[in-house]
Design an enzyme around this catalytic site. Structure first.
Site, PDB file in Angstrom:
ATOM      1  N   HIS A 180       0.852  -1.195   0.000  1.00 29.14           N
ATOM      2  CA  HIS A 180       0.000   0.000   0.000  1.00 29.14           C
ATOM      3  C   HIS A 180       0.884   1.239   0.000  1.00 29.14           C
ATOM      4  CE1 HIS A 180      -3.184   2.799   1.170  1.00 29.14           C
ATOM      5  NE2 HIS A 180      -4.022   1.855   0.795  1.00 29.14           N
ATOM      6  N   ASP A 208      -7.970  -5.190  -0.152  1.00 24.99           N
ATOM      7  CA  ASP A 208      -8.459  -6.032  -1.246  1.00 24.99           C
ATOM      8  C   ASP A 208      -8.116  -7.499  -1.075  1.00 24.99           C
ATOM      9  OD1 ASP A 208      -7.633  -3.217  -3.120  1.00 24.99           O
ATOM     10  OD2 ASP A 208      -9.665  -4.032  -2.974  1.00 24.99           O
TER      11      ASP A 208
HETATM   12  C1  SDX Z   1      -6.216   0.046  -2.933  1.00 27.48           C
HETATM   13  O1  SDX Z   1      -4.429   4.538  -2.074  1.00 27.48           O
HETATM   14  C2  SDX Z   1      -5.366   3.937  -1.461  1.00 27.48           C
HETATM   15  O2  SDX Z   1      -5.764   4.323  -0.395  1.00 27.48           O
HETATM   16  C3  SDX Z   1      -5.948   2.720  -2.200  1.00 27.48           C
HETATM   17  C4  SDX Z   1      -6.957   1.906  -1.432  1.00 27.48           C
HETATM   18  C5  SDX Z   1      -8.228   2.700  -1.165  1.00 27.48           C
HETATM   19  O3  SDX Z   1      -8.951   2.341  -0.232  1.00 27.48           O
HETATM   20  O4  SDX Z   1      -8.543   3.599  -1.984  1.00 27.48           O
HETATM   21  O5  SDX Z   1      -6.405   1.491  -0.190  1.00 27.48           O
HETATM   22  C6  SDX Z   1      -7.367   0.669  -2.221  1.00 27.48           C
HETATM   23  O6  SDX Z   1      -5.980   0.373  -4.062  1.00 27.48           O
HETATM   24  C7  SDX Z   1      -5.335  -0.936  -2.198  1.00 27.48           C
HETATM   25  C8  SDX Z   1      -4.095  -1.392  -3.048  1.00 27.48           C
HETATM   26  C9  SDX Z   1      -4.571  -2.494  -3.988  1.00 27.48           C
HETATM   27  N1  SDX Z   1      -3.507  -2.866  -4.950  1.00 27.48           N
HETATM   28  C10 SDX Z   1      -2.875  -4.040  -4.898  1.00 27.48           C
HETATM   29  O7  SDX Z   1      -3.059  -4.874  -4.026  1.00 27.48           O
HETATM   30  C11 SDX Z   1      -1.929  -4.283  -6.070  1.00 27.48           C
HETATM   31  C12 SDX Z   1      -0.584  -4.821  -5.542  1.00 27.48           C
HETATM   32  N2  SDX Z   1       0.080  -3.751  -4.801  1.00 27.48           N
HETATM   33  C13 SDX Z   1       1.037  -2.940  -5.562  1.00 27.48           C
HETATM   34  O8  SDX Z   1       0.738  -2.722  -6.889  1.00 27.48           O
HETATM   35  C14 SDX Z   1       1.524  -1.747  -4.754  1.00 27.48           C
HETATM   36  O9  SDX Z   1       1.830  -2.186  -3.496  1.00 27.48           O
HETATM   37  C15 SDX Z   1       0.641  -0.527  -4.638  1.00 27.48           C
HETATM   38  C16 SDX Z   1       0.160  -0.036  -5.971  1.00 27.48           C
HETATM   39  C17 SDX Z   1      -0.550  -0.814  -3.777  1.00 27.48           C
HETATM   40  C18 SDX Z   1       1.466   0.585  -3.972  1.00 27.48           C
HETATM   41  O10 SDX Z   1       2.407   0.967  -4.887  1.00 27.48           O
HETATM   42  P1  SDX Z   1       3.543   2.065  -4.526  1.00 27.48           P
HETATM   43  O11 SDX Z   1       3.226   2.759  -3.255  1.00 27.48           O
HETATM   44  O12 SDX Z   1       3.757   2.884  -5.745  1.00 27.48           O
HETATM   45  O13 SDX Z   1       4.784   1.167  -4.195  1.00 27.48           O
HETATM   46  P2  SDX Z   1       5.750   0.585  -5.290  1.00 27.48           P
HETATM   47  O14 SDX Z   1       4.958   0.007  -6.410  1.00 27.48           O
HETATM   48  O15 SDX Z   1       6.770   1.627  -5.605  1.00 27.48           O
HETATM   49  O16 SDX Z   1       6.426  -0.621  -4.492  1.00 27.48           O
HETATM   50  C19 SDX Z   1       7.498  -0.367  -3.580  1.00 27.48           C
HETATM   51  C20 SDX Z   1       8.354  -1.624  -3.686  1.00 27.48           C
HETATM   52  C21 SDX Z   1       8.745  -1.941  -5.133  1.00 27.48           C
HETATM   53  O17 SDX Z   1       9.992  -2.618  -5.098  1.00 27.48           O
HETATM   54  P3  SDX Z   1      11.323  -1.755  -5.468  1.00 27.48           P
HETATM   55  O18 SDX Z   1      11.062  -1.051  -6.783  1.00 27.48           O
HETATM   56  O19 SDX Z   1      11.514  -0.792  -4.307  1.00 27.48           O
HETATM   57  O20 SDX Z   1      12.402  -2.813  -5.562  1.00 27.48           O
HETATM   58  O21 SDX Z   1       7.595  -2.757  -3.224  1.00 27.48           O
HETATM   59  C22 SDX Z   1       7.415  -3.686  -4.301  1.00 27.48           C
HETATM   60  C23 SDX Z   1       7.690  -2.938  -5.587  1.00 27.48           C
HETATM   61  O22 SDX Z   1       8.194  -3.821  -6.570  1.00 27.48           O
HETATM   62  N3  SDX Z   1       6.031  -4.119  -4.244  1.00 27.48           N
HETATM   63  C24 SDX Z   1       5.621  -5.379  -4.409  1.00 27.48           C
HETATM   64  C25 SDX Z   1       4.220  -5.326  -4.232  1.00 27.48           C
HETATM   65  N4  SDX Z   1       3.827  -4.066  -3.977  1.00 27.48           N
HETATM   66  C26 SDX Z   1       4.950  -3.319  -3.995  1.00 27.48           C
HETATM   67  N5  SDX Z   1       6.272  -6.524  -4.690  1.00 27.48           N
HETATM   68  C27 SDX Z   1       5.510  -7.644  -4.781  1.00 27.48           C
HETATM   69  N6  SDX Z   1       4.176  -7.691  -4.624  1.00 27.48           N
HETATM   70  C28 SDX Z   1       3.498  -6.542  -4.333  1.00 27.48           C
HETATM   71  N7  SDX Z   1       2.166  -6.572  -4.178  1.00 27.48           N
END
Ligand code: SDX
Length: 430
Positions: free
Chosen positions: A307, A365
């Site tokens: 998140h 989720d």
């Molecule tokens: C919702 O914003 C809100 O409030 C949203 C929400 C709401 O109520 O409105 O809470 C609802 O959207 C919840 C999130 C649902 N999405 C997912 O579950 C999809 C999987 N999660 C990721 O796509 C990600 O964690 C996000 C999109 C939720 C957050 O993305 P960020 O903050 O941009 O973080 P990032 O993508 O830059 O990740 C940071 C690191 C990265 O590694 P590095 O580049 O530092 O090496 O963490 C890794 C990412 O690769 N990472 C993951 C991961 N999520 C982040 N690695 C594996 N699996 C994951 N799920």
């Protein structure tokens, strides 16, 4: 707000004082509105991870402590004592309603649940296999073609009618999309049912026989909607604020929010979680997929984990996980392989160094889809359920923006890295 200053040094070595504002909770903000005019530079923050886009009184999140409050009330207390419709009133008007205020609000919502018969005919324009989110986004956008009698956004009465109308009609539109996709006749709303029960009726009743709403299912949906109602300046809410900032019809602004919510990185994650769990298939495959999620060269991510704000636990996920157990038990779901798989995946992932280092925890989720599936909904309807719940949050933020006398059209700038000026060359010379 208390005024403090943040001192920067510009390229010429001069000190630049920027005012700092403090809120009632959470980090201070540095007011940079004067920076471009005074210093000729832009700030740079793609994804807005360090940017406060507005001032708001609606929802507060503390990502480190796993805190979520609607108008100051902790979501755990509201989940335990309130209802989705009462939380709608709280988010819209800022205070918990009295008994009379709640009864009046609930009556108004009930009296707006039917949709114009011409809107109903719009569904016939979609193929049966259209994704329900595509149908819902399109039909909500079309509401601006029907309800242009109340789109004077400077008129409080018009804004109130819009708010009640769209909160009331989203379940009806969502159920119509589902009925169209399964080739069943549309079921009209019933005024003797509560918000969640009415939705279950419109989704699963058929004209051929009586339908008894399952109270456990209705309670589970009411809880899930309450937990999904608002979440500060998330992607879809920021989209609604930006679209609405131009003075666009509020139905169109909400339709933009629905489209933004659909993405798998946002509200589309609940659908993606179920597809991921099905893909993993069994506990012995979990390690393989956790390794894929950790591999930077592999686009696979563990959907439902991570998140932008919660770097500890998502309080909503904790509550929903508990509800999962209760709903599956009460619905007599003995075959709970997906839930067992989800619990095991969470257990394994949370012990893994990568997830600990990246602070990746289950989010809202991760478990919600398991409950929706147990209630008989197809995966393609999961994000539609999220959209029904989040509509009140979008409307509350849209209203807060529109009634802010200082609000302006949202228009970010950029860091340009494209080609320098160059002259057109005739096609014969290319
Ligand atoms: C919702 O914003 C809100 O409030 C949203 C929400 C709401 O109520 O409105 O809470 C609802 O959207 C919840 C999130 C649902 N999405 C997912 O579950 C999809 C999987 N999660 C990721 O796509 C990600 O964690 C996000 C999109 C939720 C957050 O993305 P960020 O903050 O941009 O973080 P990032 O993508 O830059 O990740 C940071 C690191 C990265 O590694 P590095 O580049 O530092 O090496 O963490 C890794 C990412 O690769 N990472 C993951 C991961 N999520 C982040 N690695 C594996 N699996 C994951 N799920």
């Amino acid at each position: 707000m208390t005024e403090k200053n943040y001192t920067l040094q510009n390229a010429s070595g001069q000190s630049v004082e920027l005012p700092v504002k403090s809120g009632s909770a959470g980090p201070d903000v540095v007011d940079i509105r004067s920076v471009y005019g005074d210093q000729g530079i832009f700030t740079f923050d793609p994804g807005f991870a360090s940017t406060a886009s507005c001032e708001s009184k609606i929802t507060y999140i503390d990502g480190a402590k796993g805190v979520l409050m609607y108008r100051g009330y902790p979501v755990e207390q509201l989940a335990d004592k309130s209802s989705f419709v009462e939380v709608c009133y709280l988010l819209l008007y800022g205070e918990l309603p009295s008994g009379d205020q709640l009864a009046e609000f609930e009556h108004s919502i009930i009296m707006h649940t039917m949709i114009n018969e011409t809107i109903l005919r719009l569904f016939n324009g979609f193929h049966y296999d259209a994704h329900p989110m595509a149908m819902v986004a399109g039909v909500v956008a079309s509401m601006s073609a029907f309800y242009h009698d109340t789109t004077d956004i400077q008129n409080e009465r018009h804004r109130d009618i819009f708010a009640h109308r769209i909160i009331a009609k989203l379940p009806t539109i969502a159920a119509a999309a589902y009925k169209h996709s399964v080739g069943q006749p549309f079921m009209y709303p019933r005024n003797d049912l509560g918000y969640a029960a009415n939705l279950l009726h419109m989704l699963f009743a058929v004209p051929a026989e009586d339908y008894e709403v399952n109270e456990v299912a209705a309670e589970a949906i009411d809880l899930l909607f309450l937990l999904h109602a608002d979440h500060e300046q998330n992607c879809s809410t920021s989209t609604v604020r930006l679209a609405g900032s131009s003075g666009a019809n509020p139905y169109s602004a909400v339709a933009a929010g629905i489209s933004a919510l659909w993405g798998p990185a946002h509200g589309g994650a609940n659908e993606a979680v179920l597809r991921m769990l099905t893909q993993i298939g069994s506990v012995d495959q979990i390690d393989k997929y956790v390794d894929k999620a950790k591999d930077r060269d592999d686009p696979f991510r563990l959907m439902g984990f991570g998140h932008r704000v919660y770097k500890n636990f998502d309080p909503r996920a904790t509550i929903i996980r508990g509800a999962c157990h209760k709903v599956l038990d009460q619905l007599g779901r003995v075959d709970t392989p997906l839930f067992d798989l989800a619990l095991r995946l969470e257990e394994i992932a949370l012990k893994d160094e990568y997830f600990i280092e990246k602070k990746l925890y289950p989010n809202v989720d991760f478990y919600s889809g398991i409950i929706y599936r147990a209630l008989g909904l197809p995966t393609s309807m999961f994000t539609v359920m999220f959209a029904i719940a989040r509509t009140v949050g979008w409307v509350a933020h849209w209203t807060e923006m529109i009634t802010d006398p200082e609000h302006r059209i949202g228009r970010p700038r950029q860091l340009y890295t494209g080609p320098d000026k160059r002259d057109y060359t005739d096609i014969s010379k290319r």
